[in-house]
Design an enzyme around this catalytic site. Sequence first.
Site, short mmCIF file in Angstrom:
data_model
loop_
_atom_site.label_atom_id
_atom_site.label_comp_id
_atom_site.label_asym_id
_atom_site.label_seq_id
_atom_site.Cartn_x
_atom_site.Cartn_y
_atom_site.Cartn_z
CG ASP A 38 5.42 0.67 1.93
OD1 ASP A 38 5.63 1.87 1.65
OD2 ASP A 38 4.29 0.19 2.16
N GLY A 59 -1.58 6.74 -1.77
CA GLY A 59 -2.32 6.90 -3.02
C GLY A 59 -2.36 5.61 -3.81
CB ALA A 83 -2.22 -0.83 3.28
CB ALA A 84 -6.05 -1.43 7.86
N GLY A 85 -6.33 1.35 6.46
CA GLY A 85 -7.10 2.56 6.16
C GLY A 85 -7.21 2.79 4.66
O1 RIB Z 1 -0.96 3.69 4.66
C1 RIB Z 1 0.15 2.85 4.50
C2 RIB Z 1 1.19 3.51 3.65
O2 RIB Z 1 1.68 4.64 4.35
C3 RIB Z 1 2.39 2.67 3.37
O3 RIB Z 1 2.25 1.86 2.22
C4 RIB Z 1 3.50 3.69 3.27
O4 RIB Z 1 4.03 3.84 1.98
C5 RIB Z 1 2.91 5.00 3.78
O5 RIB Z 1 2.62 5.85 2.76
#
Ligand code: RIB
Length: 305
Positions: free
Chosen positions: A14, A42, A250-252
Site C-alpha cells: 500500500d 487477502g 482494512a476495517a472490513g
Molecule cells: O481492504 C484494504 C486493502 O485494499 C488495502 O490494504 C489495499 O491493498 C487494498 O487491497
Amino acid sequence: MPAKVVVIGSLNMDLVTRAPRLPQGGETLIGHSFATVSGGKGANQAVAAARLGAQVSMVGCVGADAYGEELRAALLVEQIDCQAVSTVDGSSGVALIVVGDNSQNAIVIVAGANGALTPALIGCFDSVLQAADVIICQLEVPDATVGHALKRGRELGKTMILNPAPASRPLPPGWYANIDYLIPNESEASALSGFAVDSRQTAQAAATRLIEMGAGKVIITLGAQGSLFADGQRFEHFPAPTVKAVDTTAAGDTFVGGFAAALANGKSEAEAIRFGQVAAALSVTRAGAQPSIPTLSEVQAFNAP
Ligand code: RIB
C-alpha cells in the site's frame, strides 16, 4: 490447538498518502504524509485471523521485487504459513491509497503478481486447503481462481467465506452454492443484489436477494451502523462499538479475519460477529492496513467490563 484458517487472495504493497480530503478529478492537493504499508485484502485478512487466534496459511503470489520480500516477511512475522505464497516474475501488487482527514479513503489497485494466482497453482497446494477448517476468498485475484477455490473448498467440506471485495458487478451465479458466509459491505451488496443499500432496511432486502441467489448466510457490514446478519429465516442487526475513526483502511478485512478466526475456534455466529466488529472498530482507530489490526488481548480488553 487453534483452528486452521486458510486465506486465498491478494498481497499488495500500500502506497499511502494522507491528505486533508480526497482529491476531485483533475485536482492537485498538498498531502500531509506518505508511507508504504503491507496490505492487500487477502494478506490483511490472514494477519487479522492470525492475531485474533487462528493458525493461518496464506495462498497467493508476490512479485520478484523488494515489495514481494517485504510482503512475505510481514506474514512470516505473524507466524503465518507461507509455503503456498509463490514468487513470480514481475511486480508485486500495489494499492495507491489516499486517506482524508475524515478517515475515509480512496484506493486504486494494480494486481501485478496477484494476477498469477491461477486455478492450476491453487491445485499445487491442495494439501493446504485440505488442512483448513475455514477458507476465506476475496476478489483481488482472477475470477477463475476464486470460482475454482470455492468449488474445491465445497468438495472438501470446508466452511467457505467469500468477501466479495472489490465488487462492481454481479458474481457468477454458479458461485453462490459454494458460499457458506457471504460478507459484502454496502456498495458490494448493492452491486451483487441490484438493490441500493444504505440502511438496515435496504440491507435486509439485499440480503434476502443474495440468499435467494444461493448464498448460505449473508453478513452485510454497514460501517458505523454495524452489520446485518441473514440466514433466510431471520435477520439480526449487530450495532457497532463507537470509536473515533482515524483510518478505515482494512476495517472490513479485520472483521472478516476476526469473524473467521472466532467461528473456526467454535464461537457461535453471533459471538463471532461481535468479536469481528470489536476488532474492526479498534482497527479504524489506527492508521494503515496491517499495522492497524488488533491482537486477541486487545479485543478481549475492549470487551472487559
Ligand atoms: O481492504 C484494504 C486493502 O485494499 C488495502 O490494504 C489495499 O491493498 C487494498 O487491497
